[in-house]
Design a protein around this motif. Structure first.
Motif, PDB file in Angstrom:
ATOM      1  N   SER A 250       0.830  -1.203   0.000  1.00  0.00           N
ATOM      2  CA  SER A 250       0.000   0.000   0.000  1.00  0.00           C
ATOM      3  C   SER A 250       0.870   1.260   0.000  1.00  0.00           C
ATOM      4  O   SER A 250       1.980   1.279   0.531  1.00  0.00           O
ATOM      5  CB  SER A 250      -0.923   0.013   1.223  1.00  0.00           C
ATOM      6  OG  SER A 250      -0.172   0.011   2.419  1.00  0.00           O
ATOM      7  N   TRP A 251       0.276   2.326  -0.568  1.00  0.00           N
ATOM      8  CA  TRP A 251       0.936   3.631  -0.568  1.00  0.00           C
ATOM      9  C   TRP A 251      -0.152   4.697  -0.522  1.00  0.00           C
ATOM     10  O   TRP A 251      -1.033   4.751  -1.383  1.00  0.00           O
ATOM     11  CB  TRP A 251       1.795   3.797  -1.819  1.00  0.00           C
ATOM     12  CG  TRP A 251       2.548   5.095  -1.870  1.00  0.00           C
ATOM     13  CD1 TRP A 251       2.895   5.879  -0.823  1.00  0.00           C
ATOM     14  CD2 TRP A 251       3.062   5.744  -3.040  1.00  0.00           C
ATOM     15  NE1 TRP A 251       3.599   6.983  -1.251  1.00  0.00           N
ATOM     16  CE2 TRP A 251       3.715   6.922  -2.614  1.00  0.00           C
ATOM     17  CE3 TRP A 251       3.037   5.438  -4.398  1.00  0.00           C
ATOM     18  CZ2 TRP A 251       4.329   7.796  -3.509  1.00  0.00           C
ATOM     19  CZ3 TRP A 251       3.656   6.306  -5.288  1.00  0.00           C
ATOM     20  CH2 TRP A 251       4.301   7.465  -4.841  1.00  0.00           C
ATOM     21  N   VAL A 252      -0.084   5.517   0.506  1.00  0.00           N
ATOM     22  CA  VAL A 252      -1.030   6.601   0.702  1.00  0.00           C
ATOM     23  C   VAL A 252      -0.257   7.917   0.688  1.00  0.00           C
ATOM     24  O   VAL A 252       0.788   8.038   1.335  1.00  0.00           O
ATOM     25  CB  VAL A 252      -1.789   6.429   2.044  1.00  0.00           C
ATOM     26  CG1 VAL A 252      -2.541   7.698   2.406  1.00  0.00           C
ATOM     27  CG2 VAL A 252      -2.739   5.253   1.966  1.00  0.00           C
ATOM     28  N   VAL A 253      -0.790   8.898  -0.047  1.00  0.00           N
ATOM     29  CA  VAL A 253      -0.125  10.201  -0.176  1.00  0.00           C
ATOM     30  C   VAL A 253      -1.085  11.307   0.248  1.00  0.00           C
ATOM     31  O   VAL A 253      -2.256  11.326  -0.163  1.00  0.00           O
ATOM     32  CB  VAL A 253       0.339  10.448  -1.630  1.00  0.00           C
ATOM     33  CG1 VAL A 253       1.026  11.823  -1.745  1.00  0.00           C
ATOM     34  CG2 VAL A 253       1.287   9.344  -2.080  1.00  0.00           C
ATOM     35  N   GLY A 254      -0.596  12.208   1.080  1.00  0.00           N
ATOM     36  CA  GLY A 254      -1.366  13.383   1.475  1.00  0.00           C
ATOM     37  C   GLY A 254      -0.492  14.619   1.417  1.00  0.00           C
ATOM     38  O   GLY A 254       0.712  14.542   1.164  1.00  0.00           O
ATOM     39  N   ARG A 255      -1.114  15.770   1.647  1.00  0.00           N
ATOM     40  CA  ARG A 255      -0.379  17.037   1.663  1.00  0.00           C
ATOM     41  C   ARG A 255      -0.508  17.681   3.035  1.00  0.00           C
ATOM     42  O   ARG A 255      -1.560  17.614   3.666  1.00  0.00           O
ATOM     43  CB  ARG A 255      -0.905  17.991   0.587  1.00  0.00           C
ATOM     44  CG  ARG A 255      -0.483  17.589  -0.822  1.00  0.00           C
ATOM     45  CD  ARG A 255      -1.062  18.535  -1.853  1.00  0.00           C
ATOM     46  NE  ARG A 255      -0.850  19.947  -1.530  1.00  0.00           N
ATOM     47  CZ  ARG A 255      -0.387  20.844  -2.401  1.00  0.00           C
ATOM     48  NH1 ARG A 255      -0.072  20.473  -3.622  1.00  0.00           N
ATOM     49  NH2 ARG A 255      -0.264  22.108  -2.035  1.00  0.00           N
ATOM     50  N   ALA A 256       0.582  18.322   3.463  1.00  0.00           N
ATOM     51  CA  ALA A 256       0.592  18.913   4.791  1.00  0.00           C
ATOM     52  C   ALA A 256      -0.377  20.083   4.904  1.00  0.00           C
ATOM     53  O   ALA A 256      -0.830  20.404   6.002  1.00  0.00           O
ATOM     54  CB  ALA A 256       2.012  19.378   5.147  1.00  0.00           C
TER      55      ALA A 256
END
Length: 541
Positions: free
Chosen positions: A516-522
């Motif tokens: 799995s790979w989850v990406v978010g922005r600060a």
């Protein structure tokens, strides 16, 4: 001149390099025996200019080779448009303008800024260096400080109680090419605070009080353990600056010999042109060997010393210690001990560094780095990554911080054994390190947890190297989870804020099935799933 000149005396206080412990310059301080000449000089530009000339002449009479720092009030420069008499006094004293730093002293209020900037520009064109004095406890506007573009920024020691402000000023200095100096250091604790906050030079009673005669031996306490200002790729060259022994390019060999025999600590002389740029380098031992040979003095004494010198090895003041040592390594073998000339953005010599200082510093850095390596993977621990995060945040650069771990690692250890689990961790670490490029840092923070710091666009190759391949431990298939927070400039101030933004993304990645790979922005809520599929029940890590 005024009657006070009969009773006016001058004292000298060393400016110390905190990395080498060497004296970089002498600040010349007026010490009137009667009256308050400094208060008068603040109101009288001609008097203030005369004080600077008197200070220069007093310093020249000491016959020291060290550069000088002279204090001049900001209104004086704006009113007079420069310091013509000082330029003449420097020439008469046989010194060079770039051996003199004009410390511009408050007040700045009500000073015509354009007139001040024009005067400073004129002084810099003549070769003088510029220092901004009293920063932090005076009235110098930040915009004016940036426009002055000083060679040195002198902070009042009162700011040491606010280390965040000192670190911010260090970052500003790095961007502008200035050196950061802390004045008024009186205790070892203040010295340690100055070092940890990023100061490179300092002065104060701790090192040596002002004295009627210049001193070269100063007390510098040994560095204490603790966090330090984050560096780029190794220590910066400006940390190891020493004063350069400078002479005009047409100086005779006899003049160089007189300088060297009168100053046994000087390891070499740089011959500079009218702009202050190095043109030849004279090494002490080789030069004196030629001069002491049969007929050497008769042959060379009245001839230009440049004939007995070598092409100078120069490096920009913004370079790192490693880059300077690379320059030394590329040179001829007999010149490995030669000083390296450090030049500013205009090509003028600002000092020298000794290869021995750089080798020692890099050796200490290697030892510290080795102590911080994880013994299982030989990758850096969390301190190295978080320090780099702090530096990028301070520099206003965007970055992506990622956390990776092995799913259900306890079950791996229980089912395949600790040895298989350790080998799996080592294999993941090797894959991450092999895939990382120059813009990516990989750290092993313990157990099966890794940190990755990269430019956002550099992540894909690293992700593919660990998520697009099958993993197993003793035949038992395993998967990995990866969470990434993209921090655009200004979205976080340090690694703690970045870690706080990363925490919910870690939970989201662990709740997915498969790699799995989850990406978010600060700077935003929510996240995007790049790998993995939803699970009916969130899985614990």
């Amino acid at each position: 001149m005024h009657s006070w000149t009969d009773t006016l005396r001058f004292a000298f206080q060393p400016v110390v390099n905190l990395a080498t412990g060497g004296v970089m310059a002498l600040e010349v301080l007026a010490r009137p025996e009667t009256g308050d000449v400094l208060a008068e000089a603040r109101r009288d530009p001609e008097l203030d200019s005369g004080l600077a000339v008197s200070a220069l002449r007093a310093a020249a009479r000491t016959e020291t080779l060290l550069p000088f720092h002279l204090n001049v009030f900001a209104p004086t420069l704006a009113d007079l448009g420069g310091l013509g008499p000082l330029r003449d006094a420097v020439r008469e004293a046989g010194r060079l303008p770039w051996e003199v730093t004009i410390d511009v002293v408050p007040p700045y209020a009500h000073v015509p800024q354009k007139a001040l900037l024009d005067a400073v520009s004129g002084l810099r064109a003549q070769g003088f260096r510029i220092g901004a004095d009293g920063v932090g406890d005076g009235d110098l506007p930040l915009r004016l400080l940036v426009d002055l573009s000083p060679d040195l920024v002198k902070l009042d020691s009162c700011l040491l109680a606010r280390p965040t402000a000192v670190r911010a000023m260090r970052t500003l200095c790095e961007q502008s090419g200035a050196l950061l100096v802390v004045e008024g250091v009186e205790t070892e604790r203040q010295c340690a605070l100055a070092l940890s906050a990023g100061a490179q030079w300092a002065q104060g009673e701790l090192f040596a009080p002002p004295a009627r005669l210049p001193v070269a031996d100063v007390y510098v306490p040994p560095p204490s353990p603790g966090p330090s200002f984050p560096q780029r790729s190794g220590p910066l060259l400006r940390e190891f600056l020493r004063p350069a022994a400078l002479l005009p390019a047409d100086a005779s060999a006899g003049r160089v010999r007189a300088l060297l025999t009168g100053a046994p600590d000087v390891t070499g002389v740089l011959l500079v042109d009218r702009r202050g740029a190095p043109v030849r380098s004279v090494h002490r031992s080789r030069f004196l060997l030629m001069m002491s040979g049969r007929y050497g003095h008769a042959l060379y004494a009245d001839r230009p010393a440049a004939r007995l010198g070598d092409p100078p090895r120069t490096v920009d003041i913004g370079a790192t210690a490693r880059e300077a040592l690379d320059l030394v390594a590329l040179g001829a073998g007999e010149r490995t001990s030669d000083d390296v000339a450090v030049v500013d953005r205009d090509g003028r010599c600002v000092g020298v560094v000794r290869p021995a200082d750089l080798v020692r510093a890099l050796a200490e850095t290697r030892v510290e780095e080795a102590a911080g390596l994880n013994p299982l993977t030989r990758l850096p621990g969390s301190d190295a990554i978080t320090a780099e995060v702090d530096r990028r945040a301070c520099d206003g650069r965007g970055f992506a911080l990622s956390w990776l771990d092995i799913d259900h690692f306890k079950q791996v250890n229980d089912g395949a054994g600790f040895a298989a689990g350790d080998e799996l961790i080592r294999s993941v670490g090797r894959a991450l390190a092999d895939a990382a490029n120059g813009a990516t840092r990989v750290g092993h923070i313990g157990g099966d947890d890794f940190l990755l710091l990269a430019d956002p666009e550099a992540l894909d190759p690293v992700v593919a190297a660990v998520l697009d391949v099958p993993w197993s431990a003793a035949g038992l298939p395993v998967t990995l989870s990866l969470a990434t927070v993209v921090c655009v400039p200004g979205s976080v101030s340090d690694h703690r804020q970045a870690a706080a933004r990363l925490t919910p993304l870690k939970k989201a990645a662990k709740a997915l099935r498969g790699p799995s790979w989850v990406v978010g922005r600060a700077d935003r809520t929510g996240h995007t799933v790049r790998r993995g599929r939803a699970a009916s029940v969130p899985q614990a890590g």
